[in-house]
Design an enzyme around this catalytic site. Structure first.
Site, PDB file in Angstrom:
ATOM      1  N   ASP A 154      -4.059  12.047   5.680  1.00 15.89           N
ATOM      2  CA  ASP A 154      -2.934  12.514   6.493  1.00 15.89           C
ATOM      3  C   ASP A 154      -1.615  12.669   5.743  1.00 15.89           C
ATOM      4  O   ASP A 154      -1.196  11.758   5.013  1.00 15.89           O
ATOM      5  CB  ASP A 154      -2.666  11.525   7.628  1.00 15.89           C
ATOM      6  CG  ASP A 154      -3.863  11.235   8.493  1.00 15.89           C
ATOM      7  OD1 ASP A 154      -4.947  11.780   8.240  1.00 15.89           O
ATOM      8  OD2 ASP A 154      -3.719  10.432   9.430  1.00 15.89           O
ATOM      9  N   SER A 166      -0.888   5.702   8.744  1.00 20.04           N
ATOM     10  CA  SER A 166       0.041   6.816   8.882  1.00 20.04           C
ATOM     11  C   SER A 166       1.321   6.457   9.629  1.00 20.04           C
ATOM     12  O   SER A 166       1.366   5.518  10.426  1.00 20.04           O
ATOM     13  CB  SER A 166      -0.645   7.985   9.592  1.00 20.04           C
ATOM     14  OG  SER A 166      -1.616   8.566   8.757  1.00 20.04           O
ATOM     15  N   ARG A 193      -1.475   3.472  16.787  1.00 23.27           N
ATOM     16  CA  ARG A 193      -1.120   3.829  15.414  1.00 23.27           C
ATOM     17  C   ARG A 193      -0.377   5.167  15.315  1.00 23.27           C
ATOM     18  O   ARG A 193      -0.247   5.895  16.277  1.00 23.27           O
ATOM     19  CB  ARG A 193      -2.372   3.893  14.539  1.00 23.27           C
ATOM     20  CG  ARG A 193      -3.489   4.812  15.011  1.00 23.27           C
ATOM     21  CD  ARG A 193      -4.675   4.717  14.048  1.00 23.27           C
ATOM     22  NE  ARG A 193      -5.848   5.438  14.485  1.00 23.27           N
ATOM     23  CZ  ARG A 193      -6.852   4.919  15.175  1.00 23.27           C
ATOM     24  NH1 ARG A 193      -6.806   3.644  15.554  1.00 23.27           N
ATOM     25  NH2 ARG A 193      -7.900   5.643  15.509  1.00 23.27           N
TER      26      ARG A 193
END
Length: 494
Positions: free
Chosen positions: A41, A107, A166
């Site tokens: 990512d 991330s 998240r």
């Protein structure tokens, strides 16, 4: 180890000849890739002190997923990139398990807090309770980062029994910081909303948006931002367990008073196989710029054998059309990479005919082809790219006029996964179909009809497969014009 010791270990590994790239066969010419090891990512996209910064999920020791670090690169022009030292490494109990082999700094996003570059990210450790927490790291110079000494800024999800917690995306509105976090509960993907006055103490506001029951059971990488001149907002998510849809955008209205996003329209953001976890930033020119991860979980990834894995898309500018749909186009800065140019005028493509274009060949090309559907039969027509001389290997981009479908067929593209990407596409008002292609050594990105549809795929052809051909089937096709440029490399090793 301390955080700095873990950072030093990661940077030493990237400089070790044993970790170096073993083969350049699939290394891309003009896309951001890791110097070695694994990339997924894009994280922390930001323009800071006049330069564009891109962070990304990174495992510097091997070309496979491991305890996640944050890789880091910067650019003055969105085209040429300089790799910087690893920014974050897992070092805390909420980022790394006792064996040191699982967990990570997952991330997140970046903001400029009065000249302090601040990264907000997810600490993840499987088996820990809670598994995921939200964390903060700061830097005065934009290169070296210190983690918040008090530990996580959000120590866990707002309730038990959820699926994931998240990928925080943070922004400022008036004098308040806001954050959306990906979450799932009761089979519904959700974007949770938090607010803060100082990036350190956060209050839970509620569910900003959630699935209608058809949009996946967990929303990874949520990104909520205004777009256009009419106060509209866009929410982008990467839904889990939604079949072929790997990224989804919604347009509508966001109410800061209630903390709710009211959806008016939704659609797939990209119709390819290899586009995931996109993130946006707002630059100094007021543009909303997006990068995505140009791979997908579970795919065969032939570059793994070369000592690296993963790449990001070219940077794309988002705009909002009057009908509420999002347009996505490559940033014009990429024109700086254009080299030798070939132009082809109007051309009829006979039924069941292939027309080779010997003057156009290469493994790094930009092509703009415009077809006239009004003058065409009820045909299938398009381009074959990365063709071998004997015609056995190619990637096919085809427009099917009868049912207004755009397809990219990887069935004979090389050593990677096959499959056909399919997207709905009506001709433009004048009956034209415009296909804008960015071809790199192991990727192809297609922007159709000025960004109404995009298709992003990795392909792994033999290096000698560099030819381009036009074709038509089940009737004749008409090419209005075609422009092609050889694309320069931004990397010395390619």
């Amino acid at each position: 180890m301390t955080h700095q010791e873990q950072i030093d270990r990661a940077n030493k590994a990237l400089a070790d000849p044993a970790t170096a790239i073993k083969d350049n066969r699939f290394r891309l010419h003009y896309h951001l890739m890791p110097p070695a090891g694994w990339m997924n990512d894009p994280n922390g996209l930001i323009q800071f002190k006049g330069e564009y910064h891109v962070f990304y999920q990174h495992y510097p020791f091997e070309p496979k997923q491991g305890p996640m670090h944050w890789g880091h690169a910067k650019s003055a022009d969105l085209v040429h990139w300089e790799h910087l030292p690893v920014a974050l490494a897992p070092s805390e109990p909420y980022e790394l398990d006792g064996s040191g082999s699982a967990g990570g700094c997952w991330s997140g996003s970046a903001v400029d807090d009065n000249g302090v570059l601040s990264l907000v990210y997810t600490g993840h450790v499987d088996g820990r309770n809670p598994v995921e927490v939200q964390c903060l790291a700061t830097s005065a110079d934009g290169v070296h980062f210190m983690k918040h000494p008090a530990g996580p800024i959000i120590p866990g999800p707002p309730e038990e029994g959820g699926f994931g917690f998240r990928d925080p995306k943070v922004w400022k509105y008036e004098d308040v910081w806001y954050m959306v976090v990906g979450y799932g509960k009761d089979g519904l993907g959700k974007a949770l909303l938090y607010a803060s006055d100082d990036l350190r103490k956060w209050r839970y506001v509620g569910v900003a948006a959630e699935s209608d029951g058809t949009m996946g059971n967990m929303w990874e990488c949520p990104d909520l931002f205004p777009l256009g001149d009419h106060g509209r907002h866009v929410l982008i998510v990467s839904p889990m367990n939604m079949g072929a849809t790997k990224t989804l955008y919604m347009t509508g209205d966001f109410d800061y008073g209630s903390g709710r996003f009211h959806r008016r329209h939704h659609a797939r953001l990209d119709y390819g196989f290899d586009f995931y976890a996109p993130q946006t930033m707002l630059d100094s020119r007021g543009r909303t710029i997006l990068f995505g991860w140009m791979n997908i979980w579970g795919a065969r990834m032939p570059e793994h054998a070369e000592g690296w894995m993963g790449a990001l898309t070219v940077p794309r500018e988002l705009t909002l059309a009057a009908d509420g749909t999002v347009r996505m186009l490559p940033v014009p800065e990429l024109e700086a990479l254009r080299g030798s140019h070939t132009a082809i005028g109007g051309l009829e493509i006979g039924a069941d005919t292939f027309i080779p274009l010997p003057q156009i060949r290469g493994d790094a090309l930009e092509i703009i082809a415009v077809f006239d559907t009004a003058a065409s039969d009820e045909a299938e027509f398009g381009l074959r790219i990365r063709c071998s001389e004997d015609g056995s290997e190619f990637t096919e981009i085809v427009y099917r006029k009868a049912d207004r479908k755009l397809l990219m067929d990887r069935g004979r593209s090389g050593s990677g996964d096959g499959g056909i990407s399919e997207a709905p596409l009506s001709p433009m008002e004048d009956g034209r179909i415009k296909l804008h292609l960015f071809i790199d050594r192991s990727s192809v990105e297609l922007f159709a009809n000025d960004g109404r549809i995009t298709v992003t795929n990795r392909i792994y052809p033999d290096p000698s497969s560099t030819a381009v051909r036009l074709f038509a089937r089940q009737g004749a096709g008409v090419l209005g014009c075609l422009d092609a440029w050889e694309m320069k490399s931004i990397w010395p090793e390619t």
